[in-house]
Enzyme design. Structure first.
Site, PDB file in Angstrom:
ATOM      1  N   ASP A 182      38.792  42.622  34.377  1.00 38.07           N
ATOM      2  CA  ASP A 182      37.500  42.394  33.731  1.00 38.07           C
ATOM      3  C   ASP A 182      37.282  43.416  32.628  1.00 38.07           C
ATOM      4  OD1 ASP A 182      35.351  44.631  34.913  1.00 38.07           O
ATOM      5  OD2 ASP A 182      37.001  44.217  36.275  1.00 38.07           O
ATOM      6  N   SER A 183      36.647  42.974  31.539  1.00 35.10           N
ATOM      7  CA  SER A 183      36.283  43.834  30.413  1.00 35.10           C
ATOM      8  C   SER A 183      37.525  44.519  29.840  1.00 35.10           C
ATOM      9  CB  SER A 183      35.218  44.844  30.857  1.00 35.10           C
ATOM     10  OG  SER A 183      34.657  45.506  29.748  1.00 35.10           O
TER      11      SER A 183
END
Length: 346
Positions: A182-183
């Site tokens: 994520d991210s």
């Protein structure tokens, strides 16, 4: 609070005998301070995410920490769910946490909760990896560590006897390896996919069957419309400052490590990328960059599924690991081949 002095600091014989005292050149809020002499002061209480409440059902997932790079002391956390059938081989999900390449660890309660849930609901062996953080270790350090993780997975696929991890020997199906994050972790996943597709990274006999990028941390100098969106956990100043700390000194946000389609980024037309799942959040200031990434790759003929979550902000999975059942269902559909065609929204 921890303090680290960065390397590559030099002095000149012409300098005064009493140099000025170090001063703050980057104040990254609750996270860290970068001083003029290269010292980094990290604050231990930077985490502002609400502590997740773990459902009792997840207690059946076993986990342990394993060193994957003894030279650097880097670890990953192995999660093993109860197999549906005794001795069943399960897909492997390699996961890289977010934090803008500057903060975060697999040990953080929120990322730990995310991986517990992924292991349990995906019925998969999850490998959640730490990597070196900036500004002590600027990019591409994190990408180099990710390549080491994937090489470790390759070595585990052929390991015998005491050389192999017993959990993986018992439960891991290395013909079904997926890479997710994520991210910033999703940014790492992009570079893993790029290096696999270009032949710079070889994991045979393990096989990466797909990559799932959750609200990836891409950027560029050109301002997009979604950058006007306010975010409770990611704001524009915070994002730009993070890139200043993470990228090589003097680099702009069009650097290939930040912008997959920047002026100096490698062409992707001929790169044999594995199938990709790109999850974006409607209210994420990085939303337009992420959609553009998926759209361009699809136009090149790459196998890309784009799923947008309405009403969600950047990092919503880590903020509320048990808040939206649909995200894990989307990842499971991608991994197990249920559904098939790309989705525009969810």
């Amino acid at each position: 609070m921890s303090q680290t002095e960065l390397p590559d600091q030099s002095t000149s014989p012409d300098m005064a005998s009493s140099p000025p005292a170090p001063y703050i050149v980057e104040d990254y809020g609750r996270n860290l301070q970068l001083l003029s002499d290269g010292t980094v002061i990290r604050f231990e209480d930077y985490n502002t995410l609400p502590p997740p409440v773990l459902p009792p059902a997840l207690s059946v997932v076993q986990w342990k920490d394993v060193v994957y790079d003894s030279g650097l002391g880097l670890k990953l956390r192995v999660y093993k769910p109860p197999a549906a059938v005794a001795g069943e081989k399960l897909p492997v999900l390699v996961y890289f946490h977010g934090g803008g390449y500057v903060i975060g660890s697999f040990e953080m309660d929120s990322f730990h909760a995310c991986c517990l849930r992924l292991a349990y609901e995906l019925t998969a062996v999850v490998l959640s990896a730490d990597y070196r953080l900036a500004p002590e270790h600027r990019l591409p350090a994190a990408h180099d560590d990710a390549a080491t993780v994937m090489s470790w997975v390759r070595d585990q696929a052929v390991a015998t006897g005491d050389a192999g991890d017993p959990w993986l020997a018992e439960s891991a199906d290395f013909s079904r390896v997926f890479v997710s994050g994520d991210s910033a972790g999703a940014g790492i996943v992009h570079h893993v996919a790029l290096h696999l597709g270009s032949g710079q990274l070889v994991v045979d006999p393990a096989c990466v069957a797909g990559c799932a990028l959750l609200f990836p941390c891409f950027d560029g100098v050109e301002r997009t419309r979604s950058k006007a969106l306010p975010g409770p956990y990611l704001t524009l100043p915070y994002s730009h400052q993070g890139w200043r700390l993470a990228l090589p000194q003097g680099a702009t946000r069009d650097h290939p490590l930040a912008n997959p389609f920047g002026p100096e980024s490698p062409a992707l037309d001929a790169v044999a990328l594995p199938p990709l799942l790109v999850v974006v959040a409607q209210l994420d200031l990085l939303r337009d960059r992420d959609v553009d990434y998926a759209t361009r790759l699809k136009a090149m003929g790459k196998q890309v599924e784009l799923v947008e979550f309405e009403g969600q902000h950047h990092g919503f999975f880590a903020v509320e690991p048990f808040g939206d059942d649909k995200l894990v269902r989307v990842v499971k559909r991608f991994m197990y081949g249920i559904g098939g065609d790309a989705a525009a929204s969810n």
